[in-house]
Design a protein around this motif. Structure first.
Motif, short mmCIF file in Angstrom:
data_model
loop_
_atom_site.label_atom_id
_atom_site.label_comp_id
_atom_site.label_asym_id
_atom_site.label_seq_id
_atom_site.Cartn_x
_atom_site.Cartn_y
_atom_site.Cartn_z
N PHE A 87 0.69 -1.06 0.05
CA PHE A 87 0.02 -0.08 0.10
C PHE A 87 0.96 1.30 0.15
N ALA A 88 1.85 1.25 0.86
CA ALA A 88 2.77 2.33 0.89
C ALA A 88 3.63 2.83 -0.33
N VAL A 89 4.07 1.84 -1.25
CA VAL A 89 4.76 2.05 -2.01
C VAL A 89 4.02 2.39 -3.52
N CYS A 90 2.96 1.98 -3.60
CA CYS A 90 2.05 2.18 -4.68
C CYS A 90 1.79 3.87 -5.26
N PRO A 91 2.49 4.18 -6.23
CA PRO A 91 2.26 5.57 -6.67
C PRO A 91 1.03 6.05 -6.93
N THR A 92 0.11 5.33 -7.32
CA THR A 92 -1.01 5.80 -7.53
C THR A 92 -1.86 6.59 -6.21
N GLY A 93 -2.21 7.79 -6.43
CA GLY A 93 -3.02 8.32 -5.54
C GLY A 93 -2.08 9.35 -4.86
N LYS A 94 -0.67 9.44 -5.12
CA LYS A 94 0.11 10.32 -4.43
C LYS A 94 0.51 11.53 -5.13
N GLY A 95 -0.17 11.72 -6.43
CA GLY A 95 0.45 13.14 -7.18
C GLY A 95 -0.59 14.00 -7.27
N ARG A 96 -0.13 15.05 -8.13
CA ARG A 96 -0.87 16.35 -8.25
C ARG A 96 -2.16 16.08 -8.37
N ARG A 97 -2.56 15.24 -9.33
CA ARG A 97 -4.07 14.86 -9.63
C ARG A 97 -4.70 14.55 -8.49
N ALA A 98 -4.34 13.60 -7.62
CA ALA A 98 -4.91 13.22 -6.48
C ALA A 98 -5.23 14.53 -5.39
N ARG A 99 -4.33 15.22 -5.52
CA ARG A 99 -4.32 16.48 -4.28
C ARG A 99 -5.25 17.22 -4.90
N ALA A 100 -5.50 17.55 -6.05
CA ALA A 100 -6.42 18.36 -6.86
C ALA A 100 -7.92 18.00 -6.64
N ALA A 101 -7.96 16.45 -6.83
CA ALA A 101 -9.38 15.87 -6.97
C ALA A 101 -9.80 16.13 -5.47
N LEU A 102 -8.96 15.79 -4.47
CA LEU A 102 -9.44 15.85 -3.13
C LEU A 102 -9.90 17.18 -2.60
N ALA A 103 -9.15 18.21 -3.20
CA ALA A 103 -9.28 19.57 -2.90
C ALA A 103 -10.68 19.86 -3.38
N GLU A 104 -11.35 19.43 -4.75
CA GLU A 104 -12.39 19.74 -5.28
C GLU A 104 -13.91 18.99 -4.35
N ILE A 105 -13.51 18.07 -3.44
CA ILE A 105 -14.58 17.63 -2.57
C ILE A 105 -14.55 17.94 -1.35
#
Length: 224
Positions: A201-219
């Motif tokens: 879980f820790a090493v998976c790169p999905t969900g750690k980038g700029r897109r993830a942060r922006a998507a979380l901010a949207e909601i």
């Protein structure tokens, strides 16, 4: 190496063991790590929120999808390591949502995380909530594999559609390379031998980038 060359062995057919990993073990960990949070969620599960079903889902579920009469919910981890609080949030969410549905006269059959009666990760994939990791778990396009799934069977007419589209797992194999089971050598992934180290879980790169942060901010959600 392609994941198709690996043999995948599910967690167990032992319903007691599945319930232990999905309910008792996370609860005991939370009680040890954060007893205040444990007590808080025990109390909240007995309360009925003062809002409607749709508003409650929008506020407390991080993502959601639907297959016929089954609602599927995503509850993200708030850390990059194993998060027992996510299990508590999921159980509290189901308890309160069930109360809301019954109050409005609808049926409510909750499906807990790691429910032994259905394969929630596979159903979540079919509902468009992501794709499968090499371990057979859901990899969400925004949260990666760091999440808990729950479900609710109901005759409520609300139709739930995922907030985000797209895949999740990119087949980078980072999880397989670092797993203590050494699946790239044994050509086998056995969830029954999982040591719950959460390295995958820790090493998976999905969900750690700029897109993830922006998507979380949207909601209105905070990143890790």
């Amino acid at each position: 190496m392609k994941r198709s060359t690996l043999t995948f062995i599910p967690l167990s057919n032992d319903l007691g063991k599945i319930r232990f990993f999905g309910t008792l073990m996370p609860a005991l960990l939370l009680l040890k790590q954060a007893p205040g949070q444990f007590i808080r969620h025990q109390i909240r599960r007995r309360l009925t929120p003062r809002m409607g079903v749709e508003a409650y889902i929008q506020q407390y579920a991080d993502d959601f999808g639907q297959l016929d009469d089954l609602w599927i919910f995503v509850h993200r981890w708030h850390t990059t390591t194993f998060d027992p609080l996510a299990f508590a949030r999921a159980h509290t969410f189901l308890a309160q949502l069930g109360r809301l549905l019954r109050r409005e006269g609808y049926e409510a059959e909750p499906l807990d995380p790691l429910s032994p009666t259905v394969n929630l990760p596979q159903l979540a994939i079919r509902a468009g909530l992501g794709n499968a990791s090499p371990y057979g778990l859901l990899t969400h396009p925004i949260f990666g594999p760091r999440l808990i799934l729950s479900g609710m069977r109901t005759n409520h007419p609300l139709q739930l559609r995922p907030r985000w589209g797209g895949g999740g797992c990119t087949d980078c194999m980072a999880c397989l390379k670092l797993c203590p089971q050494k699946p790239l050598e044994t050509l086998e992934v056995n969830l029954g031998l999982c040591q719950t180290c959460a390295i995958c879980f820790a090493v998976c790169p999905t969900g750690k980038g700029r897109r993830a942060r922006a998507a979380l901010a949207e909601i209105g959600r905070d990143a890790f």
